[in-house]
Design a protein around this motif. Sequence first.
Motif, PDB file in Angstrom:
ATOM      1  N   ALA A   1       0.826  -1.211   0.000  1.00 52.86           N
ATOM      2  CA  ALA A   1       0.000   0.000   0.000  1.00 52.86           C
ATOM      3  C   ALA A   1       0.860   1.261   0.000  1.00 52.86           C
ATOM      4  O   ALA A   1       0.563   2.225  -0.712  1.00 52.86           O
ATOM      5  CB  ALA A   1      -0.937  -0.008   1.210  1.00 52.86           C
ATOM      6  N   ALA A   2       1.932   1.256   0.791  1.00 49.25           N
ATOM      7  CA  ALA A   2       2.822   2.415   0.827  1.00 49.25           C
ATOM      8  C   ALA A   2       3.517   2.605  -0.516  1.00 49.25           C
ATOM      9  O   ALA A   2       3.619   3.726  -1.026  1.00 49.25           O
ATOM     10  CB  ALA A   2       3.861   2.249   1.937  1.00 49.25           C
ATOM     11  N   ASN A   3       3.958   1.509  -1.126  1.00 52.02           N
ATOM     12  CA  ASN A   3       4.603   1.586  -2.426  1.00 52.02           C
ATOM     13  C   ASN A   3       3.638   2.113  -3.481  1.00 52.02           C
ATOM     14  O   ASN A   3       3.995   2.964  -4.300  1.00 52.02           O
ATOM     15  CB  ASN A   3       5.134   0.207  -2.824  1.00 52.02           C
ATOM     16  CG  ASN A   3       5.971   0.265  -4.068  1.00 52.02           C
ATOM     17  OD1 ASN A   3       6.850   1.111  -4.195  1.00 52.02           O
ATOM     18  ND2 ASN A   3       5.716  -0.648  -4.985  1.00 52.02           N
ATOM     19  N   ALA A   4       2.402   1.639  -3.460  1.00 48.82           N
ATOM     20  CA  ALA A   4       1.395   2.104  -4.423  1.00 48.82           C
ATOM     21  C   ALA A   4       1.129   3.602  -4.248  1.00 48.82           C
ATOM     22  O   ALA A   4       0.990   4.324  -5.236  1.00 48.82           O
ATOM     23  CB  ALA A   4       0.103   1.315  -4.256  1.00 48.82           C
ATOM     24  N   ALA A   5       1.086   4.065  -3.017  1.00 43.89           N
ATOM     25  CA  ALA A   5       0.847   5.493  -2.772  1.00 43.89           C
ATOM     26  C   ALA A   5       1.977   6.343  -3.324  1.00 43.89           C
ATOM     27  O   ALA A   5       1.744   7.380  -3.956  1.00 43.89           O
ATOM     28  CB  ALA A   5       0.669   5.742  -1.270  1.00 43.89           C
ATOM     29  N   VAL A   6       3.212   5.910  -3.125  1.00 45.98           N
ATOM     30  CA  VAL A   6       4.367   6.665  -3.641  1.00 45.98           C
ATOM     31  C   VAL A   6       4.383   6.653  -5.159  1.00 45.98           C
ATOM     32  O   VAL A   6       4.539   7.687  -5.803  1.00 45.98           O
ATOM     33  CB  VAL A   6       5.689   6.095  -3.067  1.00 45.98           C
ATOM     34  CG1 VAL A   6       6.893   6.692  -3.768  1.00 45.98           C
ATOM     35  CG2 VAL A   6       5.769   6.357  -1.576  1.00 45.98           C
TER      36      VAL A   6
END
Length: 90
Positions: free
Chosen positions: A40-45
């Motif tokens: 999820a963090a990677n997708a947000a970035v």
Amino acid sequence: MLIANATNLGLVRMAEACSISYDILAWTQEWYLRKETLAAANAAVVNYYHHRLPLTRTFGGGTLPSSDGQRFPVKGKSTTARAPGIGAGQ
């Protein structure tokens, strides 16, 4: 902690480099870093950079990745450059 993992620095060296103790970094990693939270963090970035920064629009809509198989002419010596026609896939 994210920087420690992303750069292979590790939690011990990260704790030495910042004002957060190893114990806190290790506890946080154990309780909050999971495959789904990292995804999820990677997708947000990635979504932020692909959809908001002007430079990425220069290369398209952000729906297609670049390829590792791309080749570009190189002048001079390089440890990874090869003459045309030599190498994998040819």
